[in-house]
Design a protein around this motif. Structure first.
Motif, short mmCIF file in Angstrom:
data_model
loop_
_atom_site.label_atom_id
_atom_site.label_comp_id
_atom_site.label_asym_id
_atom_site.label_seq_id
_atom_site.Cartn_x
_atom_site.Cartn_y
_atom_site.Cartn_z
N LEU A 191 -24.12 1.85 24.11
CA LEU A 191 -22.58 2.07 23.34
C LEU A 191 -22.91 2.79 22.22
O LEU A 191 -22.53 4.27 22.59
CB LEU A 191 -21.87 1.25 23.40
N TYR A 224 -12.26 -2.54 25.71
CA TYR A 224 -12.19 -2.92 24.70
C TYR A 224 -13.29 -3.66 25.49
O TYR A 224 -13.38 -4.52 26.49
CB TYR A 224 -11.55 -3.86 24.09
N GLY A 228 -14.93 -0.66 23.52
CA GLY A 228 -15.89 -0.62 24.82
C GLY A 228 -16.20 1.10 24.95
O GLY A 228 -15.45 1.98 23.95
N SER A 229 -16.42 1.82 26.16
CA SER A 229 -16.47 2.90 26.31
C SER A 229 -15.82 4.35 26.61
O SER A 229 -15.42 5.45 25.77
CB SER A 229 -17.86 3.28 27.73
N LYS A 232 -7.74 -4.64 34.92
CA LYS A 232 -8.09 -3.61 33.64
C LYS A 232 -7.38 -2.83 33.78
O LYS A 232 -7.03 -1.80 33.01
CB LYS A 232 -9.46 -4.07 33.90
N PHE A 246 -20.21 8.62 32.59
CA PHE A 246 -20.73 7.65 32.54
C PHE A 246 -20.98 7.04 33.32
O PHE A 246 -19.92 6.34 33.83
CB PHE A 246 -20.38 7.05 31.24
#
Ligand SMILES: C[S@@+](CC[C@H](N)C(=O)[O-])C[C@H]1O[C@@H](n2cnc3c(N)ncnc32)[C@H](O)[C@@H]1O
Length: 295
Positions: free
Chosen positions: A18, A50, A78-79, A102, A148
Motif C-alpha cells: 500500500l 479499510y 485500505g487502497s 463490502k 490496482f
C-alpha cells in the motif's frame, strides 16, 4: 495470553504494497496534472476502504505504527481510502468489489470526501468481467487510468491483463499470487491444475518452463518418461515478467517480492505501463521501479 502480550504488527507485506501504491498515485497525478487528461483510478479488488488492524503474538515493536484516529480505533486505511486521499486528486474513482457487504461499506467512503462524492463509482462485479468491459468501452482519447489489481489469490485472468495492455492508456499494479501459483504446480505433474494455470498465464508454455521431462530406464530396462517439477518462485516471477513484456509498452524489471512474517514469498508486486506513444511508459516505469526498489 493477555492483551498486553499482543502487540500490533506492522511493516507487513500489506503495508509495503500500500505504501508503494500510495506514493505512485501521488507521483502519477503530479506528473499528469498539467495535461488535459481525465485521470481515473480503478481499484478492481477494492475491499471496504479499510482493513482490520492485525495483531501479532510476537513482542516485535511496531515499527510502522501510525497515530491517526482511524488506527487507534483498530482500522488501517485500505487502497480505496488511500486513493481518495491522494493529492493531487483523481477526477474519477471506480471501486469494484464482488462482495455485497463490502460494496455497501465502499458506498460510505464518499461521506468523508464530500468534494469527491460525484466522482466515486462503486460497482459490484467480478473484477475480470468489469475490467474487460471497461477497457473496451471507455474512450481513451482524453483519459488515462491507474488500475490496482489486489486479489486474494489466483482470480486474475490473463485475458484481463491483455485487455488492459490494449488500451495504451493504463498503468497497472498487479499483485501476483506467487505462493498460490506454486501450489497449483504440483510435484506430481499428473495433478497439475492445468486449466487454472492456463487462465493465469494465457498460454500452455508454462508446462515446459516449470516441468522437466527426461527418459529413464526402469529396473527391467524399459524406457519411460520422467517428469519433474523445475518451477520455483524465481522461475514463476521470470515467466510472468516475460508474459507482461510481451503485451505492455514497458514493465518494471524488478518486481517486489512480498513475504509473510516467516519470510516465505506470498506475492510479487508487478508494474506495467501500456502507453506506447512518446515517453509516458518510460517515465511511469522509472517512477514505479524507484518505489519497488527503494520504498
Ligand atoms: C486483498 S482484498 C483487497 C484489499 C484492498 N485492496 C485494500 O487495500 O483494502 C481482495 C478483495 O477482492 C474481493 N474479491 C474477491 N474476488 C473478487 C472478484 N472476482 N472480483 C472482485 N472482487 C473480488 C474480496 O472480497 C476482497 O475484498
Amino acid at each position: 495470553m493477555t492483551n498486553d502480550q499482543m502487540q500490533l504488527f506492522g511493516g507487513s507485506w500489506t503495508e509495503q504494497k500500500l505504501a508503494i501504491l500510495a506514493e505512485y498515485l501521488s507521483s502519477y497525478n503530479t506528473a499528469l496534472k498539467k495535461q488535459p487528461f481525465t485521470r481515473i483510478y480503478v481499484d478492481a479488488f477494492a475491499g471496504t476502504g479499510y482493513r482490520q488492524q492485525r495483531r501479532s503474538r510476537s513482542r516485535m515493536p511496531d515499527l510502522f505504527q501510525e497515530t491517526d484516529q482511524d488506527e487507534s480505533q483498530g482500522f488501517l486505511k485500505g487502497s480505496a481510502k488511500l486513493a481518495l486521499e491522494t493529492e493531487p486528486a483523481f477526477h474519477r474513482y471506480i471501486f469494484v468489489e464482488s462482495d455485497a457487504a463490502k460494496v455497501s461499506e465502499l458506498g460510505k467512503l464518499g461521506q468523508d470526501h464530500p468534494d469527491k462524492k460525484g466522482c466515486i463509482q462503486v460497482i459490484q462485479s467480478d473484477a475480470n468481467a468489469f475490467l474487460r468491459d471497461f477497457c473496451t468501452n471507455q474512450s481513451w482519447v482524453g483519459a488515462r487510468a491507474v488500475v490496482f489489481i489486489d486479489p486474494f489469490a489466483t482470480e486474475v485472468e490473463w485475458a484481463t491483463i491483455e485487455a488492459i495492455a490494449r488500451t495504451q492508456a493504463i498503468d497497472v499494479w498487479i499483485l501476483f499470487p506467487l505462493m498460490a501459483v506454486n501450489r497449483l504446480l504440483s510435484r506430481d505433474s499428473r495433478k497439475v491444475h492445468r486449466s487454472a494455470l492456463g487462465r493465469i498465464f494465457g498460454t500452455d508454455e508454462w508446462f515446459e518452463r516449470f516441468y522437466q521431462t527426461r527418459r529413464e530406464d526402469d529396473i527391467l530396462g524399459q524406457s519411460f518418461e520422467k517428469v519433474t517439477k523445475a518451477g520455483d518462485f524465481d522461475r514463476i516471477r521470470d515467466f510472468y515478467l516475460e508474459r507482461l513484456r510481451g503485451v505492455f509498452a514497458k514493465v518494471a524489471e524488478k518486481p517486489r517480492v512480498l513475504c509473510n512474517s516467516k519470510g516465505s514469498p506470498l506475492f510479487q508486486l508487478f508494474f506495467a505501463a501500456s502507453n506506447r506513444r512518446g515517453t509516458a511508459a518510460e517515465i511511469a516505469v522509472r517512477i514505479a521501479s524507484h518505489l519497488l526498489e527503494n520504498l
